[in-house]
Design an enzyme around this catalytic site. Sequence first.
Site, PDB file in Angstrom:
ATOM      1  N   ASP A 102       0.845  -1.200   0.000  1.00 25.19           N
ATOM      2  CA  ASP A 102       0.000   0.000   0.000  1.00 25.19           C
ATOM      3  C   ASP A 102       0.882   1.253   0.000  1.00 25.19           C
ATOM      4  OD1 ASP A 102      -2.490   1.297   0.160  1.00 25.19           O
ATOM      5  OD2 ASP A 102      -2.448   1.348   2.350  1.00 25.19           O
TER       6      ASP A 102
ATOM      7  N   HIS B 153      -9.644   5.297  -0.888  1.00 21.83           N
ATOM      8  CA  HIS B 153      -8.798   5.321   0.314  1.00 21.83           C
ATOM      9  C   HIS B 153      -9.547   6.077   1.411  1.00 21.83           C
ATOM     10  CE1 HIS B 153      -4.743   3.897  -1.151  1.00 21.83           C
ATOM     11  NE2 HIS B 153      -5.509   3.825  -2.221  1.00 21.83           N
TER      12      HIS B 153
ATOM     13  N   SER C 227     -12.048   4.678   6.872  1.00 17.26           N
ATOM     14  CA  SER C 227     -12.427   4.819   8.290  1.00 17.26           C
ATOM     15  C   SER C 227     -13.375   5.992   8.504  1.00 17.26           C
ATOM     16  CB  SER C 227     -11.177   5.052   9.151  1.00 17.26           C
ATOM     17  OG  SER C 227     -10.347   3.919   9.106  1.00 17.26           O
TER      18      SER C 227
END
Length: 278
Positions: A81, A208, A211
């Site tokens: 990543d 991306h 969260s």
Amino acid sequence: MLVNMKPLLEDARLKKYAIGSFNVYNYETIKGVIQAIKNQKTPAVIAFGEKYLKNMDVDSVYNLVNTLSKNIDVPFALHLDHCKSLENIYRAIRAGFTSVMYDGSALPYEENIANTLKVVEVAHACNVSVEAELGSLASGLNSHEGKLDDEEIYTSPAKAQNFVRITEIDALAVSIGTVHGMYKGIPNIRVDILKKIKEKVNIPFVLHGGSGTPEEKLRDCIANGICKINVNTEISMYTVEKIRQALNDGKNYHLSDISLMEINFVQDIVSKYIKIFS
Ligand code: 13P
């Protein structure tokens, strides 16, 4: 079963769901994610960020993943990543990673294209998939990827079309208002930009900054071409908080107990996200 990430994302694109990509940094996080994949019987991506090379080297990550996943027949990818160094990309490919992300998003456009092309040439020759990023995410609270008050640079649909045509990458990370870390205010996810990119670009997109992103926004993004969603901060926050609570219960824990707790809490939060995405 370790596989190239491309067929996983193509299947997700066809059937309109998203593959979860979960960041790992040590034995416990790797084992927690693998247990979640096994129990949920759902493909996923185990992601190891270049910045965690201070925690583990790529050979150890590969060997651990390979050993712990021996009896798992669900397909999953081992992905490097956010990697800015070509050397580290080549190391991960040599180690056995099945997918890499070259992150040239902070570079001038032409330089990002030139470096991405180099990565694609090597990776594709080794049956390794390539993700690249155009535009740049802002950073929110508890971000481990950038510094607070970074500015969001949205992905340009026209540049994305040209970038994908020239580089022949397998997946494009887009910047549409999600942040690395937790949101400081109400998220402003620009699905309108995503739709414009989708009109011009015909490959799987990656979101991306998963969260803290509201579930209905995630579903809207999946309906408009997002095939992979990355989660890092929330895995860490949830697990640290749960361990903190356990340590306050007055018992005298051995370090090995805390290691087991970490594996189980990581498995819980990753399982939650796998269910949401699929
Ligand atoms: P979060 O830390 O916001 O979940 O973002 C993770 C990420 O995008 C990793 O590439």
